[in-house]
Design an enzyme around this catalytic site. Structure first.
Site, short mmCIF file in Angstrom:
data_model
loop_
_atom_site.label_atom_id
_atom_site.label_comp_id
_atom_site.label_asym_id
_atom_site.label_seq_id
_atom_site.Cartn_x
_atom_site.Cartn_y
_atom_site.Cartn_z
CG HIS A 3 85.39 -43.13 49.81
ND1 HIS A 3 84.66 -44.18 49.31
CD2 HIS A 3 86.61 -43.62 50.11
CE1 HIS A 3 85.40 -45.28 49.35
NE2 HIS A 3 86.59 -44.97 49.82
CG ASP A 60 94.28 -42.18 51.41
OD1 ASP A 60 93.49 -42.35 50.46
OD2 ASP A 60 95.08 -43.04 51.79
C1 SDX Z 1 90.99 -44.21 48.53
O1 SDX Z 1 87.33 -46.74 46.47
C2 SDX Z 1 87.94 -46.99 47.57
O2 SDX Z 1 87.43 -47.76 48.38
C3 SDX Z 1 89.25 -46.28 47.75
C4 SDX Z 1 89.88 -46.39 49.13
C5 SDX Z 1 90.33 -47.81 49.42
O3 SDX Z 1 90.47 -48.14 50.60
O4 SDX Z 1 90.65 -48.53 48.44
O5 SDX Z 1 88.96 -45.96 50.11
C6 SDX Z 1 91.13 -45.53 49.23
O6 SDX Z 1 91.35 -44.11 47.38
C7 SDX Z 1 90.37 -43.06 49.25
C8 SDX Z 1 90.21 -41.78 48.35
C9 SDX Z 1 91.55 -41.04 48.34
N1 SDX Z 1 91.53 -39.92 47.37
C10 SDX Z 1 91.49 -38.64 47.78
O7 SDX Z 1 91.44 -38.28 48.95
C11 SDX Z 1 91.60 -37.62 46.64
C12 SDX Z 1 90.63 -36.44 46.90
N2 SDX Z 1 89.29 -36.95 46.74
C13 SDX Z 1 88.62 -36.69 45.46
O8 SDX Z 1 89.46 -36.64 44.36
C14 SDX Z 1 87.32 -37.48 45.31
O9 SDX Z 1 86.60 -37.28 46.44
C15 SDX Z 1 87.38 -38.97 45.03
C16 SDX Z 1 88.22 -39.28 43.84
C17 SDX Z 1 87.93 -39.72 46.21
C18 SDX Z 1 85.96 -39.43 44.81
O10 SDX Z 1 85.56 -38.92 43.62
P1 SDX Z 1 83.99 -38.91 43.24
O11 SDX Z 1 83.12 -39.67 44.17
O12 SDX Z 1 83.94 -39.25 41.78
O13 SDX Z 1 83.60 -37.48 43.54
P2 SDX Z 1 83.38 -36.48 42.41
O14 SDX Z 1 84.70 -36.27 41.73
O15 SDX Z 1 82.21 -36.90 41.59
O16 SDX Z 1 82.98 -35.19 43.26
C19 SDX Z 1 81.62 -34.91 43.58
C20 SDX Z 1 81.66 -33.42 43.87
C21 SDX Z 1 82.31 -32.63 42.75
O17 SDX Z 1 81.78 -31.32 42.81
P3 SDX Z 1 80.53 -30.96 41.80
O18 SDX Z 1 80.97 -31.32 40.41
O19 SDX Z 1 79.36 -31.80 42.31
O20 SDX Z 1 80.31 -29.47 42.00
O21 SDX Z 1 82.46 -33.20 45.04
C22 SDX Z 1 83.60 -32.45 44.68
C23 SDX Z 1 83.76 -32.55 43.17
O22 SDX Z 1 84.41 -31.40 42.66
N3 SDX Z 1 84.75 -33.05 45.38
C24 SDX Z 1 85.69 -32.36 46.00
C25 SDX Z 1 86.53 -33.33 46.57
N4 SDX Z 1 86.08 -34.56 46.28
C26 SDX Z 1 84.98 -34.38 45.53
N5 SDX Z 1 85.89 -31.03 46.13
C27 SDX Z 1 86.98 -30.67 46.85
N6 SDX Z 1 87.84 -31.53 47.44
C28 SDX Z 1 87.65 -32.87 47.32
N7 SDX Z 1 88.51 -33.73 47.88
#
Ligand code: SDX
Length: 394
Positions: free
Chosen positions: A271, A329
Site C-alpha cells: 500500500h 483488496d
Molecule cells: C487500493 O491509496 C489508497 O488508499 C488505495 C486504497 C483505497 O482504499 O483507495 O487503499 C485501495 O488501491 C489498495 C491497493 C490495491 N493494489 C494492489 O493490491 C496491487 C498490488 N500492490 C502493489 O502494486 C503496490 O503495493 C501498490 C501499488 C499498492 C503500492 O505501490 P508502492 O507503494 O508504490 O510500492 P512500490 O511499487 O514502490 O513497491 C515498493 C517495493 C518495490 O520493491 P523494490 O523496488 O523496493 O525492490 O515493494 C515491492 C516493489 O516491487 N512491492 C511488491 C508489491 N507491492 C510492492 N512486491 C510484490 N508484490 C506486491 N504486491
C-alpha cells in the site's frame, strides 16, 4: 498544529491538500472517518449512516437518518432514457466500462441544480449520486447477464435494495439473504472513503476546474478500475484461483513476487500509505471466517490459500523489509465471491461504496474559499532550446 494532529514539516511539504474527512496513520494502521475509528463504525454503523457521517461530518440523530434515508430512496430511480445507454454497449462489456459511461452521462440528464457554488445544489448532486449508484451498478450486471432490469424497491434498505436489483428476476419471488445484506453493508462501510487515494485525487483534480460533479465522479471510476487500485480485488481472486489450480504451490508464487525479472506481484499486498496491516483487511479477514463458516466449504480453498499466503509473506524478509501487508483488496473478493457476486462486479461494488467518499471530498474542496484549480507542476527533463529545421534538411 492542524486540528487534533500535528505534522512534521517534511510531511507538510508532501501533502497535496488539507481535509477534515478521513484520517490514516499508515505506520500504526489507523483509519478514522470524521474521527470515528473504522473498527467502531464496522461494528455499530450501517453504510447509509456512514454516508451521512462522511458527508455532513456528524453521526445523525434517528430523525436525521430517517429523513436522509427517505431522500436517498426518492432519488433511486434513473431517467428512463438512461436505459438506452446500456443497449449501446457490447454484451460482454466490462461493467466498469459501463459505469464510467453511464455515470458520466448523468450530467446530460440531471443538469438542474448544478451550480457548484450553491451548497444546496452540491447536496442534491451528492444525494443523487449516492442514491443512483446502486441502480446503475445493478443494471450494469443485469445488462451483462441479459436479464431484465429491476427497478428500485423503496420498501427495502439501501444495501438490500441493491442486492434485489442485482438478483431478482420476474419469474421468481426474490428471497433476501440477511447474512449477505449485512456482509455487503460492512464491505461498503470499509470502502466508503480513504483520504487522498488515486481515484479520490482524480475526482478532486477534475472537479477543481468546476466541472460537473457527475463527470468528476466518472473520472474517479475510471481511475479506480486500474489493477493497482480498486481493480486489485478482482485480480486477487484470479491469483488465488491460479494458486489453487497449481496445487497450492504458495511458495512458488511468493518466489515469483520477489523475482525482479518476473512482473508478477502479490495482488492485495502492499500500500502507498499503510506500512502496517490495513485495518480494513483485518476486519474483512474476520468476516471471512464468520461468513464462510456459516455458508459451507465451497469458497474455503481460496480463503485457506489466502491465509497461507499471508502467513508466508508476512514472515518473509522481502515483504517485512518493504513493509508489505495485506490491504483492503486481499480478502474482500472472498466475501463477494461467497455471496455469488461475479468477479467483474467486484470493482463496481468498490465504486458504489466509494461514491460517498468521492462526492464528500469534491464538496469539501469546492466549499473551501481557498480552493483553486489543481495544477500539478513538473521537473522538465527534455531538450534544450533549438532551431526548427525544414523537413528537407532532416
Ligand atoms: C487500493 O491509496 C489508497 O488508499 C488505495 C486504497 C483505497 O482504499 O483507495 O487503499 C485501495 O488501491 C489498495 C491497493 C490495491 N493494489 C494492489 O493490491 C496491487 C498490488 N500492490 C502493489 O502494486 C503496490 O503495493 C501498490 C501499488 C499498492 C503500492 O505501490 P508502492 O507503494 O508504490 O510500492 P512500490 O511499487 O514502490 O513497491 C515498493 C517495493 C518495490 O520493491 P523494490 O523496488 O523496493 O525492490 O515493494 C515491492 C516493489 O516491487 N512491492 C511488491 C508489491 N507491492 C510492492 N512486491 C510484490 N508484490 C506486491 N504486491
Amino acid at each position: 498544529e492542524l486540528g487534533y494532529f500535528t505534522y512534521d514539516p517534511g510531511f507538510m511539504s508532501t501533502a497535496s491538500c488539507s481535509s477534515a474527512i478521513t484520517y490514516i496513520d499508515g505506520d500504526e494502521g489507523v483509519l478514522m472517518y470524521r474521527g470515528y475509528p473504522i473498527e467502531q463504525l464496522a461494528e455499530h454503523s450501517t453504510y447509509l449512516e456512514t454516508c451521512y457521517l462522511l458527508f455532513y461530518g456528524e453521526l445523525p440523530t434517528s430523525e436525521q437518518l430517517s429523513n436522509f434515508s427517505r431522500i436517498i430512496k426518492r432519488h433511486s430511480m434513473l431517467h428512463e432514457a438512461i436505459q438506452r445507454f446500456y443497449g449501446g454497449f457490447r454484451h460482454d462489456a466490462h461493467p466498469m466500462a459501463i459505469m464510467v459511461g453511464v455515470v458520466g452521462a448523468l450530467s446530460a440528464f440531471y443538469h438542474d441544480n448544478t451550480d457548484v457554488h450553491n451548497p444546496r445544489h452540491r447536496e442534491i448532486s451528492a444525494h443523487r449520486l449516492i442514491s443512483k449508484m446502486p441502480t446503475i451498478a445493478a443494471w450494469s450486471y443485469k445488462y451483462a447477464m441479459g436479464q431484465p432490469f429491476q427497478y428500485p424497491d423503496n420498501n427495502l434498505g439501501y444495501t438490500e435494495n441493491f442486492l434485489k436489483m442485482m438478483y431478482a428476476v420476474p419469474t421468481e419471488e426474490y428471497r433476501p439473504n440477511a447474512t449477505f445484506v449485512r456482509a455487503l453493508d460492512l464491505i461498503l462501510i470499509l470502502h466508503a472513503d480513504h483520504e487522498q487515494n488515486a481515484s479520490t485525487s482524480t475526482v478532486r483534480l477534475s472537479g477543481s476546474s468546476e466541472a460537473n460533479p457527475f463527470a468528476a465522479v466518472s473520472a474517479g471510476i475510471a481511475s479506480l478500475w486500474g489493477p493497482l487500485h480498486g481493480g486489485a480485488n478482482e485480480k486477487v481472486i484470479s491469483m488465488l484461483e491460479e494458486i489453487v489450480a497449481s496445487g497450492n504451490d504458495v511458495n512458488h508464487y511468493v518466489r515469483r513476487a520477489k523475482d525482479k525479472d518476473d512482473p508478477f506481484r502479490l495482488m492485495g499486498f502492499g500500500h502507498r500509505v499503510y506500512k502496517n496491516y490495513d485495518p480494513r483487511a483485518k476486519i474483512i479477514r474476520t468476516m471471512c471466517h464468520e461468513l464462510l463458516a456459516e455458508m459451507g466449504a465451497e469458497n474455503q480453498p481460496l480463503f485457506e490459500v489466502a491465509l497461507e499466503l499471508e502467513r508466508i509473506a508476512t514472515e518473509d524478509e522481502y515483504f517485512v523489509e518493504r513493509k508489505l501487508y495485506p490491504n483492503v483488496d486481499f480478502y474482500s473478493g472472498i466475501i463477494l465471491r461467497a455471496m455469488g457476486i461475479p468477479l467483474n462486479m467486484f470493482t463496481v461494488i468498490f465504486a458504489l461504496a466509494r461514491t460517498v467518499g468521492w462526492i464528500t471530498h469534491w464538496n469539501e474542496m469546492i466549499n473551501d474559499p481557498e480552493s483553486r484549480i489543481g495544477r500539478p507542476r513538473q521537473l522538465y527533463t527534455g531538450s534544450a532550446p533549438r532551431e526548427y529545421r525544414p523537413i528537407e534538411n532532416r
